[in-house]
Design a protein around this motif. Structure first.
Motif, PDB file in Angstrom:
ATOM      1  N   ALA A 267       0.834  -1.204   0.000  1.00  0.00           N
ATOM      2  CA  ALA A 267       0.000   0.000   0.000  1.00  0.00           C
ATOM      3  C   ALA A 267       0.870   1.255   0.000  1.00  0.00           C
ATOM      4  O   ALA A 267       0.548   2.250  -0.663  1.00  0.00           O
ATOM      5  N   VAL A 268       1.978   1.216   0.722  1.00  0.00           N
ATOM      6  CA  VAL A 268       2.918   2.336   0.750  1.00  0.00           C
ATOM      7  C   VAL A 268       3.523   2.545  -0.645  1.00  0.00           C
ATOM      8  O   VAL A 268       3.677   3.687  -1.114  1.00  0.00           O
ATOM      9  N   ILE A 269       3.849   1.436  -1.316  1.00  0.00           N
ATOM     10  CA  ILE A 269       4.392   1.533  -2.681  1.00  0.00           C
ATOM     11  C   ILE A 269       3.367   2.174  -3.605  1.00  0.00           C
ATOM     12  O   ILE A 269       3.709   3.036  -4.429  1.00  0.00           O
ATOM     13  N   PHE A 270       2.086   1.781  -3.477  1.00  0.00           N
ATOM     14  CA  PHE A 270       1.028   2.389  -4.289  1.00  0.00           C
ATOM     15  C   PHE A 270       0.962   3.899  -4.078  1.00  0.00           C
ATOM     16  O   PHE A 270       0.881   4.667  -5.037  1.00  0.00           O
ATOM     17  N   LEU A 271       1.028   4.342  -2.828  1.00  0.00           N
ATOM     18  CA  LEU A 271       0.984   5.774  -2.536  1.00  0.00           C
ATOM     19  C   LEU A 271       2.200   6.486  -3.121  1.00  0.00           C
ATOM     20  O   LEU A 271       2.096   7.608  -3.627  1.00  0.00           O
ATOM     21  N   GLY A 272       3.353   5.800  -3.068  1.00  0.00           N
ATOM     22  CA  GLY A 272       4.561   6.382  -3.662  1.00  0.00           C
ATOM     23  C   GLY A 272       4.426   6.520  -5.172  1.00  0.00           C
ATOM     24  O   GLY A 272       4.807   7.550  -5.748  1.00  0.00           O
ATOM     25  N   VAL A 273       3.868   5.482  -5.809  1.00  0.00           N
ATOM     26  CA  VAL A 273       3.644   5.532  -7.262  1.00  0.00           C
ATOM     27  C   VAL A 273       2.706   6.674  -7.605  1.00  0.00           C
ATOM     28  O   VAL A 273       2.954   7.453  -8.544  1.00  0.00           O
ATOM     29  N   LEU A 274       1.626   6.803  -6.847  1.00  0.00           N
ATOM     30  CA  LEU A 274       0.653   7.875  -7.084  1.00  0.00           C
ATOM     31  C   LEU A 274       1.313   9.243  -6.953  1.00  0.00           C
ATOM     32  O   LEU A 274       1.074  10.140  -7.774  1.00  0.00           O
TER      33      LEU A 274
END
Length: 371
Positions: free
Chosen positions: A115-122
């Motif tokens: 989920a942290v990676i997703f937020l970073g990608v966003l």
């Protein structure tokens, strides 16, 4: 998997497959799903996207042992529509974790980091999109290469059993470049086709000499506003005075230039002085029609009278330097005083123009005006 097989898979097969899915996705959106009601449309978009994503994840994991290119479709959506893009970026991360959960390869800690990676990608995609708003394709290309090469490495830190080497990163970068090239070529061809269609439509709707809307455009526009439920319209029927004498005396070349001069002057005057929705048409010859929405007839009469004075102040000169003071006759009518009937309004404006020409020309007649 051997080096050659990995090269073919990461540089050719996956990029071409993903671009094909991307094109298929937008064909479904534009041709099929748009006809559905909004909740059903959204549901179908989500189902189609998850299906594509699960296939991408499964295909990659079963062939190279790590996830790659999972954000390509979602990033394309983000650069077109942010709201849909954010949802699809989340679904990209969600689909990866669904696959890993089904295959017993995840736990709560790994889900949290994902989920942290997703937020970073966003965050990264959002920053690139803001910087590259004037050059969307370049921004998308940068985001594509950066995200495609880095996210598999981040997942490899969560799943050490899924090896992701420097060599694989290089191949993914080359594959991302191919994706960018294919999308760029597709976008260029679509834009070229759109420009071609726009040029054809413009030729069909505009007068070649004056660049005003032509009679065909006028007919279509009248059909449209006949059924418009709201708004009052004004019609000004305009006819240049003594124009046959101009052609007979100075020739048709100077006559055409005089028509262009009049058209340009009238169009500029309307744009600068009449703040309302309007359309100016050339019927052919020296006849013109002006349609204005929600504008007082009395004020329009005053404006057309002012334009008549302007023509006298700024005359037209022929190629030989002869000075011509152009004048026009005009008839003005409105739907407000024509039983809200557009066709009756036009007939009334024609009748007013006839009165103007019979009563000495060089004047505007407005039976509907209440001074």
């Amino acid at each position: 998997m051997g080096v050659v097989d990995k090269f073919i898979f990461l540089v050719l097969l996956m990029p071409i497959m993903i671009v094909s899915l991307l094109f298929a996705k937008y064909v479904f959106y534009a041709k099929i799903f748009q006809k559905l009601k909004r909740p059903v449309f959204f549901l179908m978009v989500v189902l189609l996207f998850i299906t594509h994503q699960y296939f991408i994840v499964s295909f990659a994991m079963n062939n190279v042992g790590f996830v790659c290119y999972q954000y390509v479709l979602a990033m394309a959506s983000y650069f077109i529509n942010k709201k849909y893009g954010i949802v699809l970026l989340f679904l990209s991360a969600f689909t990866v974790n669904v696959y890993l959960a089904i295959n017993n390869s995840t736990n709560f800690f790994r889900l949290l980091l994902a989920a942290v990676i997703f937020l970073g990608v966003l965050m990264v995609v959002s920053c690139i999109e803001k910087v590259s708003r004037k050059h969307i394709l370049i921004g998308y290309a940068v985001a594509n290469i950066l995200i495609n090469t880095s996210v598999p490495w981040l997942f490899a830190t969560l799943y050490p059993e899924r090896s992701y080497s420097i060599g694989s990163m290089f191949l993914v970068a080359v594959g991302s470049l191919l994706i960018n090239i294919l999308i760029g070529l597709y976008t260029y061809s679509v834009e070229a086709e759109s420009r071609k269609i726009a040029q054809i439509e413009r030729r069909e709707s505009h007068d070649k000499l004056t660049d005003l809307y032509n009679y065909n455009a006028y007919s279509r526009f009248i059909e449209k506003i006949k059924f418009e439920p709201q708004g009052d319209w004004l019609t000004v029927m305009i006819d240049l005075d003594h124009f046959k004498q101009v052609n007979d005396t100075y020739g048709h070349l100077d006559g055409n230039e005089a028509l262009k001069f009049f058209s340009r002057s009238l169009s500029d005057f309307i744009r600068q002085n009449i703040i309302a929705e309007s359309r100016l048409f050339r019927f052919g010859g020296e006849e013109f029609c002006l349609l204005i929405k929600d504008y007082p007839a009395e004020r329009c009469f005053e404006k057309m009278d002012k334009f008549q004075e302007l023509l006298h102040e700024k005359p037209f000169f022929t190629q030989d330097g002869h000075k011509l003071s152009l004048s026009f006759s005009a008839g003005l009518a409105s739907t407000k005083d024509s039983e809200q009937d557009v066709l009756l309004m036009i007939r009334n404006a024609d009748a007013a123009l006839y009165i103007a020409k019979r009563s000495g020309k060089g004047r505007v007649v407005c039976p509907d005006c209440h001074f």
